[in-house]
Design a protein around this motif. Sequence first.
Motif, mmCIF file in Angstrom:
data_model
loop_
_atom_site.group_PDB
_atom_site.id
_atom_site.type_symbol
_atom_site.label_atom_id
_atom_site.label_comp_id
_atom_site.label_asym_id
_atom_site.label_seq_id
_atom_site.Cartn_x
_atom_site.Cartn_y
_atom_site.Cartn_z
ATOM 1 N N GLU A 33 -24.850 -24.530 46.145
ATOM 2 C CA GLU A 33 -23.663 -24.605 46.409
ATOM 3 C C GLU A 33 -23.034 -24.289 45.850
ATOM 4 O OE1 GLU A 33 -23.888 -25.997 50.698
ATOM 5 O OE2 GLU A 33 -24.851 -23.709 50.058
ATOM 6 N N ARG B 167 -20.842 -21.353 44.288
ATOM 7 C CA ARG B 167 -20.329 -21.070 46.099
ATOM 8 C C ARG B 167 -19.188 -21.357 46.667
ATOM 9 N NH1 ARG B 167 -20.618 -21.469 51.071
ATOM 10 N NH2 ARG B 167 -22.288 -23.047 51.147
ATOM 11 N N VAL B 168 -19.293 -23.034 46.515
ATOM 12 C CA VAL B 168 -18.047 -23.109 47.076
ATOM 13 C C VAL B 168 -16.673 -23.973 46.016
ATOM 14 C CG1 VAL B 168 -17.279 -26.028 48.376
ATOM 15 C CG2 VAL B 168 -19.152 -24.200 48.495
ATOM 16 N N ASN C 125 -14.163 -20.530 43.129
ATOM 17 C CA ASN C 125 -13.182 -20.496 43.788
ATOM 18 C C ASN C 125 -12.504 -20.974 42.611
ATOM 19 O OD1 ASN C 125 -13.893 -19.839 46.685
ATOM 20 N ND2 ASN C 125 -14.290 -21.408 47.313
ATOM 21 N N GLU D 152 -12.522 -31.259 46.917
ATOM 22 C CA GLU D 152 -13.276 -29.933 47.756
ATOM 23 C C GLU D 152 -14.756 -30.346 47.800
ATOM 24 O OE1 GLU D 152 -13.546 -26.919 50.373
ATOM 25 O OE2 GLU D 152 -11.421 -27.733 49.560
ATOM 26 N N TRP D 153 -15.694 -30.263 46.928
ATOM 27 C CA TRP D 153 -17.339 -30.758 46.825
ATOM 28 C C TRP D 153 -17.227 -31.340 47.822
ATOM 29 C CZ3 TRP D 153 -21.731 -28.432 46.170
ATOM 30 C CH2 TRP D 153 -21.932 -28.906 46.007
ATOM 31 N N HIS E 84 -16.672 -30.367 51.210
ATOM 32 C CA HIS E 84 -17.793 -29.655 51.799
ATOM 33 C C HIS E 84 -19.294 -30.588 52.112
ATOM 34 C CE1 HIS E 84 -20.917 -26.585 51.443
ATOM 35 N NE2 HIS E 84 -21.180 -27.104 50.655
#
Length: 304
Positions: A272, A275-276, A280, A290-291, A294
């Motif tokens: 995860e 990917r996140v 990026n 951002e984590w 998410h």
Amino acid sequence: MNPRSLAESGSAWLGYMLALVRGERRRSRAQAAAFLRLYRAMETGYTLPPPAGDSGGRTTTLGELREDWARQADTIRTPEPDDGDMIRIDGDFDWPEEPVDAFDRAAVASLVSQGPAKVRERVAQAAQEQARGRLDDAGFMQELESATTNAGVTAAGAADREAIRSGRDLIDRAVQEDRRALGWARVTDGNPCSFCAMLAARGAVYKSRATAAAGGRRKPRGSADGRNPRNRRPPVTLQDMTRYHYMCHCQVIPVYTWAERFTPDAAHWSDEWERVISNNGLSGLEARQEWRRHIDAQRREQSN
């Protein structure tokens, strides 16, 4: 607690809560020992002696270890095909003693700070805010009720953490003394916060600094550093791995093989993160924010 007599009611409440926490600590410790004995047997084919003393023999079976776990966890056990498999008991292991006094002090400090202290602070604030300061004023009475309700929630979180402190501590220190264990890995509960998911995603912590530096793997021939690309992120420290906030139900488990840099739980969160965050190009504060967004979105979806 009665906000009009915090000293007396708070003292009585604390005595009751401390007795309750002590009982749950004993249960947590017994469950942790049963889990560790079964998990170690399934991972290595060897287990630890019962914490109560002499095992009465040098072997046991997977079925007996499963029975003990089911009994301690109060769960229903179904028979397994390998229940009869013999498991050797490593006799050269002494279970660490529980630091009862230290845990009691920690529980008292945590319970008081999250219970009576919060009520006292909120009542004093409410009294200052009420122009008339009358104890029968409707607004003031509402503040008293709100203060005790909120303190009940925070104190429950403190009690929850203190109740499972002993089991967490037992596994942590048992791994330190276990000659077959290489280190620790953090596993999350079913709905972790972003902080806990991030810690799990970082993989295992090893006893040996050399092992940790190599990403938990022996350096193969012809390899520059023996690392998997997944291991390039700096490993989490044991101090971070064993940090638990209120209402956190994460645990650490032992790592017994060189290939366990990532448990299935850690691999999920690591994927995860890749990917996140990594894919990026995010880092630092931006990555953490951002984590959090998410994980919070996943938790909201799960709660619905």
